[in-house]
Write an enzyme that holds these catalytic residues in place. Structure first.
Site, mmCIF file in Angstrom:
data_model
loop_
_atom_site.group_PDB
_atom_site.id
_atom_site.type_symbol
_atom_site.label_atom_id
_atom_site.label_comp_id
_atom_site.label_asym_id
_atom_site.label_seq_id
_atom_site.Cartn_x
_atom_site.Cartn_y
_atom_site.Cartn_z
ATOM 1 C CG ASP A 135 -0.053 0.127 2.647
ATOM 2 O OD1 ASP A 135 1.158 -0.087 2.535
ATOM 3 O OD2 ASP A 135 -0.826 -0.280 3.728
ATOM 4 C CG HIS A 137 3.571 0.301 4.817
ATOM 5 N ND1 HIS A 137 2.305 -0.776 4.940
ATOM 6 C CD2 HIS A 137 4.788 -0.484 5.219
ATOM 7 C CE1 HIS A 137 3.056 -1.895 5.076
ATOM 8 N NE2 HIS A 137 4.584 -1.665 5.065
ATOM 9 C CD GLU A 142 -0.153 0.369 7.721
ATOM 10 O OE1 GLU A 142 0.339 0.540 6.441
ATOM 11 O OE2 GLU A 142 -0.072 -0.801 8.270
HETATM 12 C C1 F6R Z 1 9.940 -3.056 8.543
HETATM 13 C C2 F6R Z 1 9.218 -1.959 7.503
HETATM 14 C C3 F6R Z 1 8.114 -2.079 6.561
HETATM 15 C C4 F6R Z 1 8.503 -3.038 5.515
HETATM 16 C C5 F6R Z 1 7.331 -3.604 4.704
HETATM 17 C C6 F6R Z 1 7.770 -4.339 3.449
HETATM 18 O O1 F6R Z 1 10.733 -2.482 9.336
HETATM 19 O O2 F6R Z 1 9.974 -0.911 7.696
HETATM 20 O O3 F6R Z 1 7.873 -0.902 6.142
HETATM 21 O O4 F6R Z 1 9.809 -2.848 4.934
HETATM 22 O O5 F6R Z 1 6.410 -3.889 5.272
HETATM 23 O O6 F6R Z 1 7.840 -5.562 4.180
HETATM 24 P P1 F6R Z 1 8.411 -6.763 3.334
HETATM 25 O O7 F6R Z 1 9.850 -6.333 2.893
HETATM 26 O O8 F6R Z 1 8.306 -8.111 4.136
HETATM 27 O O9 F6R Z 1 7.374 -7.112 2.077
#
Ligand code: F6R
Length: 284
Positions: A135, A137, A142
């Site tokens: 999304d 973030h 968020e």
């Molecule tokens: C975690 C963080 C989140 C992740 C994001 C993507 O420290 O900052 O923003 O980078 O949710 O997560 P993955 O890499 O698991 O797809």
């Protein structure tokens, strides 16, 4: 914003590891800002390999982007424990130089304020590694997070809890009172359970992240392609928090072919990269 399209996840991991290694070799007291989640894990594995060849990380300081609220200090799902086992312990960064918001804090406002102060006292983050949610973030800012936000508590979306549920299988096991000796076959039948993922996190704000000197956003896979297209080519909006990177003077987006698939100007980004003259800044 520089966009670098790599062939696959491993190439992206090596490129980012090169950048971090160059920085630490030049400035051993570098302050790294680190993400967890699945995306950067290949980069951390690559960095562990490099440290075996003698790169000294012992004077490096680390600040984590975010942490789940309410987990016990020994919980494997705690981001601090993940980064210790994936990266900072194996490369020999002393634990007192690895910082994350305190998941057990009883005074959230104070914890957030002190976390910001610690980052400032360390001289700010030199290089911030970011993943991205589908999304849009970054950290756990968020959609509709203020683009000027600072470290604070956020409530995760259902999507983010689903996306993080896999990392909570051990907790699922505990909650189902399963013995740790459970066999692989049973383990492989566990379904990710978003209810195991805490609803609240402490996260650096977008304003906090934008103060890092260099931002590198890493993304792999087609499930990230909409978020990447919006981040690089869409209008700046709190609905896609990563679009705030467009306002940063030194932001690099490293994407594999699948994550890059919806970029309209992909040919141009590749041409820029191919035609770089030696005076133009590179990813470092
Ligand atoms: C975690 C963080 C989140 C992740 C994001 C993507 O420290 O900052 O923003 O980078 O949710 O997560 P993955 O890499 O698991 O797809």
């Amino acid at each position: 914003m520089e966009v670098i399209v790599v062939d696959n996840e491993q190439d992206g991991a090596e490129l980012v590891a090169d950048t971090i290694c160059n920085l630490v070799a030049k400035a051993p007291t570098t302050v790294l800002g680190l993400a967890t989640g699945s995306t950067p894990s290949a980069t951390y594995a690559e960095l562990c390999k490099r440290s075996e060849f003698g790169l000294d990380f012992s004077r490096t300081t680390v600040f984590m982007l975010d942490e789940f609220l309410g987990l016990e200090p020994d919980d494997d799902s705690l981001y601090l424990n993940s980064i210790r086992s994936w990266f900072t312990d194996p490369v020999g960064i002393p634990r007192e130089q690895v910082h994350a918001p305190d998941s057990c804090t009883q005074d959230i406002a104070r914890e957030c304020k002190e976390y910001e102060e610690k980052i400032r006292a360390a001289g700010g983050v030199d290089l911030q590694l970011l993943g991205i949610g589908r999304d849009g973030h970054i950290a756990f800012n968020e959609p509709t997070s203020s683009l000027g936000s600072r470290t604070r508590v956020k409530t995760l979306t259902d999507q983010s809890r689903w996306d993080n549920a896999e990392g909570f299988n051990a907790r699922q096991a505990a909650s189902q009172a399963l013995a740790s000796s459970i066999d692989e076959e049973t383990r492989s039948t566990w379904q990710p359970d978003p209810e195991q993922v805490p609803l609240h996190v402490i996260t650096q704000g977008i304003g906090t992240i934008l103060e890092a000197k260099h931002l590198i956003l890493l993304a792999n896979g087609s499930h990230k392609s909409d978020a990447i297209a919006a981040t690089v080519e869409g209008p700046i909006t709190s609905m896609v928090p990563a679009t705030a990177l467009q306002m940063h003077p030194h932001a690099t987006v490293v994407v594999d072919q699948q994550a890059a698939a919806k970029l309209q100007l992909i040919d141009y980004y590749q041409a820029i990269h191919a035609a770089k003259i030696h005076l133009q800044p590179r990813i470092t």
